[in-house]
Design a protein around this motif. Structure first.
Motif: not given
Length: 754
Positions: A373-390
């Motif tokens: 609901t607010n894309l400017d918030e610094k929220w991050h779904l941790i799954r995304k960085s997990s996928d990226a690292l792998y």
């Protein structure tokens, strides 16, 4: 009477046949017939304008001492019964809310979690729901209540990956499974569970046709008005309800999953794979599509969709991003490979925040977070960085293997190390990775969940690549945490970002990947054992049979095969082409490391049936708006449920499953051969014949029955080398067999070479 005493008394179980007339979807009344006296019986009753004959038979199942078959027929001898359904109701006495209830892909531990009734996409925002130590919170989905008030789950068979319901009674250490069929002559059947916790009573009903009384489920709403109706029965009409009941010893939650993997096809039978489009043919279509439609030259990246919004432009993980570039580096043309590598420059030039975690989204020149609901918030779904690292480190390893002379830019490796360090710091502070974190500070905003289930795999590869012990230590500790807090409890949560913490398949398969990678990196059997447990839970998310779609639906007209599709989660009740977003090669590896054919069978069904969902110029797939999807588009829906779109229909959209399809060609062999034993299995769209099997060679006639050229990857080994660790990029350098359309070629394998 003997069978009823032998199986039913230990579960305090009795059976009723039930006839129910409706006004619209509201039950007007019902009549029950108790089925208790003998193993074969007939009853007659006059009800709702008709004379009914109810015949029930219970019999032992050959070669299964734990099971009985129940076959009940309802026949109208004379008269007419309008808007009616019939059912078998299993009544369990001495019921406990501590029982673990499982309905494949729909209900895990009864879905007894805290609930927030928020419209789609649900987002937790209230202060009481934020923090590292919040409980599991789900959206408004079918569930049993946490307290002692009465509750009910009403589903149709298409809501489930397998038409089944089971539970584990830990007081008596007994387990129970019921399998049934998709439907009867009057349509798809219903599966209902009603619980009266205060009186320790539970009833499970199988009904024909399925009628969800008064209300049904739509996305994030269990109180949507039901449009269901019963059937109109006339003289001579007969409906057969068939089910198989299993009664077995069940010491813990895992036992109910382990048992299910052995029986899930008992009623529906083995599936037949239809050859249509080889993996290589699908790859060619998709590579063209990605270069023509997904490439963004201005910034140098492949979009995850068709650019019409933030979530269709760029996401670092979950649905594509640096996951899509992996198969492009493995299989792509020189242009595709050059473009894939430019994605890394794009990401490591502003795509990381201060904490070391990546920004979730990018659109039209700006980075965004994952707050819906607010894309400017610094929220991050941790799954995304997990996928990226792998996937980043997988690709570093790939580059080093394919082009040893190519230097990986320091900016890329420094950024990747920064991400791995961020995971270590997060773990050290919280002893968990949470679900949503602040990308600037690295603090957990919403904790719990198995959202970062694939992070241990990424950290284990970081240990291999960078040689730092802290990465492996964190990977092991986190994997044990996930096993103890989720796998042992029989559910995983937090994979998708827009389902709160509903149980889901994505976190389950992510964890499977981590356990397999840890076994490959460390070599300890405990990780293989945990991988087996997780894989057996993953089976419940995978469709085990070919659903019969409505003949007038898009999927019905295309005779789509649903076996091997993977249900998303208990909120978004649809199957999907493939695993979001993986190839599933962990299942192939698990087969090799255990020798258990069921894992090979599952990856065979998942991978083989993927390409049928790809829209092609010669076979366009129509969306529900009437538009034909362009060639190379694949939609995420395999709609067996009516939770959103009608059954058998899709929306007009290009989705993440295209990446799963490309990953499949990169990582799953098209043909697997054990040269010494002569065992052969095909995942790709080919047939084969063993022409010769001597001490020195194995000769196969490989057949391409499709209308497309096929380039088949062949993985050959001996049965004694199955426990050899494969690691990453295992198919590089494997044998290829090229076939013209509708042709065959002789494949000669030298047994002395391996």
């Amino acid at each position: 009477m003997e069978l009823r005493e032998r199986f039913f008394e230990q579960f305090n179980l009795c059976l009723d046949a039930v006839i129910t007339p409706f006004k619209a979807s509201h039950p007007v009344d019902s009549q029950s017939i108790c089925l208790v006296d003998q193993d074969l019986q007939r009853h007659k009753t006059n009800y709702n304008g008709a004379e009914w004959e109810v015949t029930s038979e219970i019999s032992l199942v050959q070669d299964c001492k734990d099971a009985v078959d129940l076959d009940v027929s309802f026949r109208v001898c004379e008269g007419y019964s309008e808007n009616t359904n019939v059912a078998i109701r299993l009544n369990f006495d001495k019921w406990s809310t501590d029982n673990y209830v499982l309905m494949p892909s729909a209900v895990y531990n009864g879905n007894r979690f805290e609930v927030r009734k928020i419209g789609y996409p649900p987002q937790l925002c209230e202060e009481k729901d934020l923090g590292a130590d919040v409980p599991t919170i789900i959206s408004d989905v079918p569930r049993l209540n946490i307290g002692e008030e009465q509750s009910r789950i009403q589903l149709l068979t298409g809501d489930l990956a397998t038409p089944a319901v089971g539970f584990a009674d830990f007081q008596s250490k007994q387990g129970f499974w019921l399998l049934t069929e998709q439907g009867t002559i009057v349509g798809d059947s219903g599966i209902t569970m009603e619980e009266d916790a205060a009186n320790q009573i539970c009833a499970i009903s199988i009904s024909a046709p399925g009628v969800r009384e008064d209300v049904r489920y739509t996305v994030c709403d269990t109180n949507y008005p039901s449009e269901d109706n019963g059937a109109d029965f006339k003289e001579g009409d007969t409906v057969h309800l068939k089910m198989r009941l299993f009664f077995f010893k069940c010491e813990d939650v895992q036992a109910i999953f382990d048992y299910f993997t052995e029986i899930r096809k008992d009623l529906t039978g083995e599936v037949t794979l239809r050859h249509e489009l080889p993996f290589s043919g699908a790859w060619e279509i998709q590579e063209n599509k990605y270069n023509e439609q997904n490439w963004v030259e201005q910034y140098g990246y492949y979009s995850v969709g068709t650019l019409e919004g933030v979530h269709q432009d760029w996401q670092i993980g979950w649905v594509g991003g640096l996951m899509a570039t992996y198969p492009m580096l493995v299989e792509g043309s020189s242009l595709t490979r050059e473009r894939a590598l430019r994605n890394f420059d794009f990401v490591f030039n502003g795509g990381q925040d201060e904490s070391g975690f990546f920004h979730g989204c990018w659109h039209k020149g700006s980075w965004y977070g994952d707050h819906f609901t607010n894309l400017d918030e610094k929220w991050h779904l941790i799954r995304k960085s997990s996928d990226a690292l792998y996937y980043i480190i997988k690709q570093f390893m790939l580059i080093s293997k394919m082009e040893p002379a190519r230097a990986i830019p320091e900016k890329w490796t420094d950024g990747t190390r920064k991400c791995a360090d961020a995971f270590v710091k997060l773990w050290t502070r919280y002893r968990q990775f949470g679900q949503f974190i602040d990308t600037e500070t690295g603090e957990i905003i919403i904790g719990g969940s198995a959202s970062a289930g694939i992070a241990p795999a990424g950290l284990a590869l970081a240990y291999q690549f960078f040689g730092e012990q802290k990465y492996l230590d964190t990977a092991e500790e986190a994997a044990i945490y996930y096993y103890d807090h989720f796998v042992k409890k029989g559910y995983t949560t937090g994979g998708p970002g827009e389902i709160l913490q509903c149980p889901d398949s994505e976190s389950a398969f992510g964890l499977l990947e981590s356990f397999v990678v840890l076994y490959e990196v460390i070599g300890e059997k405990k990780w293989l054992e945990k991988a087996v447990d997780m894989a057996n839970q993953c089976f419940t998310w995978c469709v085990s049979y070919d659903f019969e779609f409505p003949k007038e639906s898009t999927f019905g007209k295309l005779t789509m095969r649903s076996a091997g599709s993977v249900y998303a989660n208990v909120q978004n009740k649809h199957g999907s082409p493939g695993i979001c977003t993986l190839s599933g090669d962990s299942l192939f590896k698990l087969y090799r490391y255990t020798g258990n054919l069921k894992y090979l069978e599952l990856i065979q069904e998942i991978s083989h049936n993927l390409t049928q969902y790809l829209s092609r110029e010669d076979r366009p797939i129509l969306a529900s708006n009437g538009k034909a999807m362009p060639a190379g588009w694949m939609n995420e829906r395999v709609e067996m449920s009516d939770w959103l779109e009608p059954v058998g229909e899709i929306f007009y959209g290009s989705c993440w499953c295209e990446v799963s399809n490309m990953l499949t060609y990169a990582e799953v062999p098209g043909l697997y051969v054990q040269t010494d034993s002569g065992f052969v299995a095909a995942m790709d769209h080919i047939d084969y014949e063993v022409k010769e099997n001597t001490d020195d060679r194995l000769v196969l006639n490989v057949i391409n029955p499709t209308c497309f050229k096929a380039k088949i990857k062949v993985f050959e080994e001996t049965s004694s080398s199955m426990d050899r660790i494969l690691g990453q990029n295992a198919l590089l350098g494997c044998k290829h067999v090229e076939l013209e359309p509708q042709s065959s070629v002789e494949l000669v394998l030298d047994k002395n070479r391996i």
